[in-house]
Write an enzyme that holds these catalytic residues in place. Structure first.
Site, PDB file in Angstrom:
ATOM      1  N   PRO A  32      70.424   3.380 -49.512  1.00 25.77           N
ATOM      2  CA  PRO A  32      70.428   4.768 -49.990  1.00 25.77           C
ATOM      3  C   PRO A  32      71.468   4.939 -51.090  1.00 25.77           C
ATOM      4  O   PRO A  32      72.627   4.564 -50.905  1.00 25.77           O
ATOM      5  CB  PRO A  32      70.807   5.576 -48.750  1.00 25.77           C
ATOM      6  CG  PRO A  32      70.602   4.674 -47.594  1.00 25.77           C
ATOM      7  CD  PRO A  32      70.759   3.298 -48.091  1.00 25.77           C
ATOM      8  N   GLU A  33      71.050   5.449 -52.233  1.00 22.37           N
ATOM      9  CA  GLU A  33      71.954   5.714 -53.343  1.00 22.37           C
ATOM     10  C   GLU A  33      71.973   7.234 -53.564  1.00 22.37           C
ATOM     11  O   GLU A  33      71.466   7.972 -52.728  1.00 22.37           O
ATOM     12  CB  GLU A  33      71.485   4.942 -54.587  1.00 22.37           C
ATOM     13  CG  GLU A  33      71.375   3.441 -54.319  1.00 22.37           C
ATOM     14  CD  GLU A  33      70.871   2.620 -55.496  1.00 22.37           C
ATOM     15  OE1 GLU A  33      71.052   3.048 -56.649  1.00 22.37           O
ATOM     16  OE2 GLU A  33      70.302   1.541 -55.255  1.00 22.37           O
TER      17      GLU A  33
END
Length: 267
Positions: free
Chosen positions: A2-3
């Site tokens: 997850p960014e």
DNA sequence: AATGGGACCTGCGCGC
DNA sequence: TGCGCGCAGGTCCCAT
């Protein structure tokens, strides 16, 4: 992985669904994900508190609580937040005043939950670089100026700019037509401006499509995000470039898989 | 300052 | 078929 876009997507969904609710209980199935304080104090400290505010800094999610403390959540590689929880593969389950649960899942246990007095004091926060959306092109160019590293590892450096990981670094550099191995200092003024523009464009677009579900990222409702179909290089090695039809390459850079088009992103 | 490696983890895909 | 190995990457930490 997850960014910024994935964490932002979760943050917005949390605001709609759990803001203002009370935590009535915490069940810890896997104590290793609780980094501070110890399990018992963690549970006790969350009991009966209300969720007052929800923030994101880089890839870190922060729930500010009525007790004055904060719950900081880093999903790292495989962390998930799911609401309403289904109890499946949950590492920590938060019971809420609406009778539902918020589940923290994390296959690989890299994720981190911290109950802290003041999230500003976290070392991670103190060193964290600026938010891409709070940065002007001038500031970005200035920050880039003295850097001698390769541009791709630099984009992933959370102390340089926050929120960009391996996937979006690759996508951004393709869109800016910049080779990932170029020394940051070698970029022309025009390239720096274009790069900054594409950082904002790419992240904005990914947020619009609610993130990229490669590996295990899911939205708060457990469903995948929709951005993968718009990826131009990430995880596309050997496939034709969508612009020039040449084969997308994968190399290692700074120990990380790096995808790019040798024709569109020449040295 | 920059770079490289290891550590933390586990599931998956590969080769034999 | 089945097993063992290497890889995946966000962040921290240590060494050079």
């Amino acid at each position: 992985m997850p960014e910024l876009p994935e964490v932002e997507t979760i943050k917005r969904a949390l605001e709609k669904s759990i803001l203002g609710k009370k935590i009535t209980g915490v069940i810890v199935y896997e104590p290793r994900v609780i980094r501070e304080p110890k399990k018992e104090a963690f549970i006790k400290g969350l009991q009966g508190v209300t969720i007052k505010n929800i923030l994101r800094r880089g890839k870190l999610l922060i729930l500010e609580l009525s007790s004055g403390k904060s719950l900081a959540i880093h999903l790292k590689m495989t962390g998930q937040l799911v609401y309403p929880g289904n109890g499946k593969a949950s590492r920590v389950s938060f019971k809420l005043s609406d009778g539902k649960t918020l589940d923290f899942n994390d296959q690989r246990l890299f994720g981190e939950l911290r109950l802290i007095d003041n999230w500003h004091d976290l070392k991670f926060i103190q060193k964290l670089g600026p938010e891409p959306f709070a940065l002007t092109p001038e500031e970005f160019k200035k920050r880039l100026a003295e850097k001698k590293t390769k541009i791709k590892p630099l984009l992933m450096d959370q102390n340089f700019i926050s929120g960009i990981g391996n996937l979006y670094a690759a996508e951004v550099l393709f869109r800016a037509r910049i080779n990932p191995a170029r020394p940051a200092a070698s970029l022309s003024g025009k390239e720096k401006e274009l790069l900054f523009k594409e950082i904002k464009n790419t992240l904005q677009e990914a947020i619009k499509y609610q993130g990229s579900s490669v590996d295990s990222y899911v939205k708060l409702n457990g469903q995948p995000g929709n951005y993968v179909k718009y990826h131009k290089v990430y995880d596309r090695q050997g496939k034709p470039c969508l612009v020039c039809k040449q084969s997308i390459q994968r190399i290692a850079l700074g120990g990380r898989g790096t995808y790019f088009c040798p024709h569109c992103q020449p040295r």
